[in-house]
Design a protein around this motif. Structure first.
Motif, PDB file in Angstrom:
ATOM      1  N   MET A 373     -66.965  44.919  52.514  1.00  0.00           N
ATOM      2  CA  MET A 373     -66.512  44.689  53.880  1.00  0.00           C
ATOM      3  C   MET A 373     -67.118  45.669  54.876  1.00  0.00           C
ATOM      4  SD  MET A 373     -64.618  42.091  53.480  1.00  0.00           S
ATOM      5  CE  MET A 373     -63.737  41.936  55.024  1.00  0.00           C
ATOM      6  N   THR A 374     -67.476  46.853  54.436  1.00  0.00           N
ATOM      7  CA  THR A 374     -67.896  47.899  55.373  1.00  0.00           C
ATOM      8  C   THR A 374     -69.404  47.988  55.547  1.00  0.00           C
ATOM      9  OG1 THR A 374     -67.934  49.586  53.623  1.00  0.00           O
ATOM     10  CG2 THR A 374     -65.865  49.291  54.831  1.00  0.00           C
ATOM     11  N   GLN A 375     -70.185  47.603  54.540  1.00  0.00           N
ATOM     12  CA  GLN A 375     -71.632  47.796  54.603  1.00  0.00           C
ATOM     13  C   GLN A 375     -72.329  46.590  55.237  1.00  0.00           C
ATOM     14  OE1 GLN A 375     -72.512  48.874  50.505  1.00  0.00           O
ATOM     15  NE2 GLN A 375     -72.556  51.041  51.058  1.00  0.00           N
ATOM     16  N   HIS A 376     -71.885  46.272  56.447  1.00  0.00           N
ATOM     17  CA  HIS A 376     -72.459  45.199  57.257  1.00  0.00           C
ATOM     18  C   HIS A 376     -72.745  45.746  58.648  1.00  0.00           C
ATOM     19  CE1 HIS A 376     -71.631  41.732  54.551  1.00  0.00           C
ATOM     20  NE2 HIS A 376     -70.621  42.479  54.156  1.00  0.00           N
ATOM     21  N   ARG A 377     -73.542  45.006  59.402  1.00  0.00           N
ATOM     22  CA  ARG A 377     -73.853  45.458  60.757  1.00  0.00           C
ATOM     23  C   ARG A 377     -72.648  45.361  61.688  1.00  0.00           C
ATOM     24  NH1 ARG A 377     -79.397  42.246  61.208  1.00  0.00           N
ATOM     25  NH2 ARG A 377     -78.547  41.373  59.288  1.00  0.00           N
ATOM     26  N   ARG A 378     -71.618  44.663  61.279  1.00  0.00           N
ATOM     27  CA  ARG A 378     -70.360  44.681  62.018  1.00  0.00           C
ATOM     28  C   ARG A 378     -69.216  45.064  61.071  1.00  0.00           C
ATOM     29  NH1 ARG A 378     -69.821  39.311  65.482  1.00  0.00           N
ATOM     30  NH2 ARG A 378     -68.106  40.490  66.405  1.00  0.00           N
ATOM     31  N   GLY A 379     -69.483  46.040  60.213  1.00  0.00           N
ATOM     32  CA  GLY A 379     -68.484  46.468  59.247  1.00  0.00           C
ATOM     33  C   GLY A 379     -67.232  47.023  59.902  1.00  0.00           C
ATOM     34  N   THR A 380     -67.394  47.770  61.001  1.00  0.00           N
ATOM     35  CA  THR A 380     -66.229  48.311  61.701  1.00  0.00           C
ATOM     36  C   THR A 380     -65.335  47.186  62.199  1.00  0.00           C
ATOM     37  OG1 THR A 380     -67.439  50.291  62.364  1.00  0.00           O
ATOM     38  CG2 THR A 380     -65.499  49.740  63.655  1.00  0.00           C
ATOM     39  N   GLN A 381     -65.925  46.127  62.705  1.00  0.00           N
ATOM     40  CA  GLN A 381     -65.126  45.010  63.194  1.00  0.00           C
ATOM     41  C   GLN A 381     -64.489  44.237  62.036  1.00  0.00           C
ATOM     42  OE1 GLN A 381     -67.447  42.781  66.046  1.00  0.00           O
ATOM     43  NE2 GLN A 381     -67.605  44.527  67.425  1.00  0.00           N
ATOM     44  N   ASN A 382     -65.157  44.193  60.890  1.00  0.00           N
ATOM     45  CA  ASN A 382     -64.511  43.630  59.698  1.00  0.00           C
ATOM     46  C   ASN A 382     -63.210  44.362  59.398  1.00  0.00           C
ATOM     47  OD1 ASN A 382     -66.181  41.548  58.934  1.00  0.00           O
ATOM     48  ND2 ASN A 382     -67.264  42.692  57.355  1.00  0.00           N
ATOM     49  N   VAL A 383     -63.287  45.683  59.383  1.00  0.00           N
ATOM     50  CA  VAL A 383     -62.107  46.502  59.084  1.00  0.00           C
ATOM     51  C   VAL A 383     -60.999  46.212  60.091  1.00  0.00           C
ATOM     52  CG1 VAL A 383     -61.246  48.876  59.050  1.00  0.00           C
ATOM     53  CG2 VAL A 383     -63.402  48.313  57.904  1.00  0.00           C
TER      54      VAL A 383
END
Length: 769
Positions: A373-383
């Motif tokens: 969930m975190t190692q994406h270019r929008r990982g912060t927004q995933n969280v």
């Protein structure tokens, strides 16, 4: 799987754990040739009077069993407690150019470092040096830099609280906030995203909460390999009849079924406990769409129930008292069509509705997540969208419920708690000034990506690494490794040799430290260190084995030695702190009041939990928990071309971070090799590929950019994962990730979503007969 037989590729029919795990433990101990030493160590792993496992950060139960370690924990202990030694004679026999050709496994398998070493550029070898001379030369080199901000200070998550606190103290007295660390590459999205949502960058659950939850959602992680002790907890949740929902692109055996080695009945009958009741194989990069779809369903179900005279599906009392921002989230979800959600998630609308309905039915839900969930270019927004989902039904701040980021390294969370951060606060500046009498700048320092950029651009000239294997862990080795070769100074504090140590600067030092398993004796006697697990429990760790060499120093002692040599006018009593770690803990308590009564509380069996405001529905002074909007559905904005696959990097079952214990990945049916790319059967067919065909994998991060990155000679392996998705091992797949492909909010590289093109090669498989 197709019938074509490929060497080292087969199907694994068993459950996670079981006799396979016990056999792997026996092999791990035997292979390191120190059976007495290692088995003695294993009896003390995660025990109240023993040492904390140097592996994952899963918490210890209050009542420990006769053995409280997992297969991969046993590998980690055996790897550290090995009888093998990398002595000065070994380094005299091998140039760094020769060692560069060794595999990562072979480098670490040479054994424990025994002496401090310095690089001899003429001979291209490491040679022994005294500690005094090493410290003096490092101090001279750091003082010679034009500015403190031209040095980078990296921290691995195995570093104890005590060593990390001294390290950040030394670096800040030196005058910089450049703290690239392993959190930047894994859960930085948690550290950045959750404070904006719920006021704290940590999880809100305790281990006890798992005994009271009514449903458990597992997003984007593989506990069977990355934190296997979690399987015991999931087993107990499942056996209570609680539904477990797995959301993950790959089917992972540890999320399907588990045979517990600690339960003889299961072992003797070869039976297993099912783990996930439901398994949703979301497309890589489809988590954001799934989360939005679940929330959209919940809002509609709530409106329908209210219109029918019911109380609604949402926790309206909690939302009114404790949150803000729901209207903006509601508007965003209303604008998001179901067709778009289904397309991006790779799941049907019925599946998404079923997941949401199960969530709505449960009164107490735990949501666990990992780096998927975190190692994406929008990982912060995933969280933040996961936090939104939990807030809608008040599942934060009550027993049996909460959000649980599962950290992959034993003290990565603790290091951040005691000051390893590139973003200092005024409170930290004030506390350090009051305790030690010096000030440091509030300027934002470098995270891991920015540190490599600074080295590449010549803005940073020195790198000090407290553990880790930074060059291999980072993306884009074609950029990272040549950049590191230009440094004036490289210092590595380590237990074993790895590839990063083979990238020499003008001056390079290899400083061997004690491991977690070993006795640490200082002026006041035998010492303990402390660590913080994924659930904010702080507990003591005390090694019991004799040090691997009489020349080893502890990490706190090495930090103090560098500090005294670098800071001749230091205001810190380094010798006093290192002589008795209780004094370090007293100072941690002074600088970070959350550690109140530190020395007394950490001596209690099991330690103590730090205060987590969100667990008590305390969102911070004068604020509420916030619903936050993530525009659109693209978890990784960029390419949207149907001729490309989206590739994620994964760990094998025989590795821990960049450490490769062996070449097997038992649960995925791989043995003796790592040169594999897991692909969907349909994706292989449309590309004219068969099982075992050798392929090129080429990344395409931007339509506008002509630059590509490629790995060659891998084999295509059919696996159960969604169409359009593929996977290969980390760190081999890091070569496909550009340095600039990262989450702009957290700086975390996008290891989990790489647009790639796969092409067949005519090169034969060298493993074949």
């Amino acid at each position: 799987m197709t019938e074509r037989k490929i060497p080292g590729i087969d199907e694994y029919e068993g459950a996670a754990g079981g006799w396979g795990a016990l056999a792997a433990v026996a092999r791990a101990v035997k292979s390191q040739m120190a059976v007495g030493r290692e088995t003695s160590a294993l009896r003390r792993v995660n025990q109240p009077t023993g040492f904390d496992c140097p592996g994952c950060a899963w918490p210890d139960p209050k009542h420990t069993s006769s053995f409280e370690f997992c297969e991969n924990g046993a590998k980690a202990v055996s790897w550290e407690a090995t009888g093998k030694r990398a002595t000065p004679e070994f380094f005299a026999s091998h140039t760094l150019a020769e060692l560069w050709e060794w595999s990562d496994h072979a480098l670490e398998d040479e054994g424990r470092l025994t002496h401090p070493m310095v690089y001899d550029a003429v001979a291209d070898r490491y040679v022994a040096i005294s500690w005094e001379d090493a410290f003096a030369k490092i101090g001279d080199a750091l003082r010679a830099l034009p500015h403190p901000d031209t040095a980078e200070f990296y921290t691995s998550g195995r570093t104890s609280n005590e060593a990390a606190f001294l390290y950040q103290l030394m670096v800040r007295e030196y005058g910089t906030n450049n703290f690239p660390d392993c959190s930047n590459m894994c859960h930085e999205a948690t550290s950045v995203g959750l404070p904006e949502s719920i006021g704290v960058g940590k999880g809100t659950v305790t281990l006890d909460d798992f005994a009271h939850c009514d449903a458990l959602f597992s997003f984007g992680h593989n506990p069977g390999t990355n934190h296997p002790r979690m399987l015991g907890t999931l087993r107990e949740v499942s056996r209570r009849g609680v539904p477990i929902v797995a959301v993950n692109p790959l089917r992972e055996r540890g999320l399907e079924r588990f045979t517990s080695p600690q339960h003889p009945a299961e072992m003797l009958t070869n039976t297993a406990t099912p783990i996930a009741q439901t398994y949703y194989q979301v497309k890589i990069g489809g988590d954001l769409a799934l989360l939005k779809g679940m929330m959209k369903w919940l809002l509609q179900a709530d409106a329908d129930d209210l219109a029918a005279g019911g109380a609604g599906v949402l926790d309206h009392a909690f939302i009114a008292e404790h949150t803000e921002g729901l209207d903006a989230l509601r508007e965003d979800l209303a604008r998001t069509s179901w067709d778009e959600i289904v397309e991006h998630a790779g799941l049907s609308r019925d599946d998404i509705a079923a997941a949401a309905a199960l969530y709505a039915k449960a009164e107490r839900v735990i949501l666990c997540y990992g780096m998927g969930m975190t190692q994406h270019r929008r990982g912060t927004q995933n969280v933040q969208q996961m936090a939104n989902l939990m807030l809608l039904r008040g599942n934060i701040g009550k027993s049996g419920a909460g959000i649980a980021p599962i950290r992959g390294h034993s003290n990565v969370q603790g290091d951040r708690t005691v000051g390893i951060t590139e973003k200092p606060t005024q409170a930290l500046v004030d506390a350090i000034k009051q305790r030690y009498g010096f000030e440091f700048p509030l300027t934002h320092g470098h995270d891991a990506v920015e540190a490599v950029r600074a080295i590449r651009d010549g803005r940073s000239r020195a790198l000090v690494c407290m553990g880790g294997n930074l060059a291999v862990a980072m993306p884009d080795p074609e950029t990272t490794i040549p950049a590191m070769r230009t440094l004036d100074l490289a210092v590595h504090i380590a237990t074993k040799l790895n590839r990063s140590h083979l990238i020499p600067a003008k001056q390079a030092f290899l400083l061997p430290c004690l491991g977690r398993t070993e006795r640490d004796v200082q002026a006041s006697g035998l010492q303990s260190v402390t660590v913080e697990d994924s659930m904010s429990m702080v507990h003591a760790s005390q090694g019991g084995l004799p040090p691997a060499s009489e020349h080893l120093l502890s990490e706190p002692a090495i930090v103090a030695g560098i500090a005294k040599a670098t800071l001749p006018q230091t205001k810190v009593d380094w010798d006093g702190l290192v002589g008795d770690y209780d004094r370090i803990r007293d100072d941690i308590e002074t600088v970070f009041p959350m550690f109140s009564d530190f020395n007394r509380r950490v001596r209690e069996p099991g330690g103590f939990r730090l205060y987590i405001g969100a667990s008590e529905r305390d969102w911070g002074a004068g604020r509420k928990a916030r619903f936050l909007v993530a525009p659109g559905l693209d978890e990784d904005p960029g390419e949207d071309r149907h001729d490309l696959l989206t590739l994620t990097t994964i760990r094998s079952h025989d590795q821990y971070n960049t450490t490769i214990y062996g070449f097997d990945d038992r649960y995925r049916g791989v043995s003796g090799r790592r040169d594999v790319v897991f692909m969907n059967r349909h994706d292989m067919q449309v590309r004219g590929l068969q099982q075992g065909d050798r392929i090129d994998v080429e990344s395409h991060m931007s339509r506008e950019s002509a630059a590509t990155r490629k790995v060659s000679g891998f084999i295509a392996v059919e696996y159960d994962l969604p169409r359009g998705s593929a996977a290969m091992y980390y760190p081999e797949g890091n070569r496909l990730v550009p340095l600039d492909s990262h989450d702009p909010q957290s700086g975390t590289p996008a290891y989990k979503s790489i647009p790639v093109r796969v092409r067949k090669l005519s090169v034969p498989d060298p493993h074949a007969d």
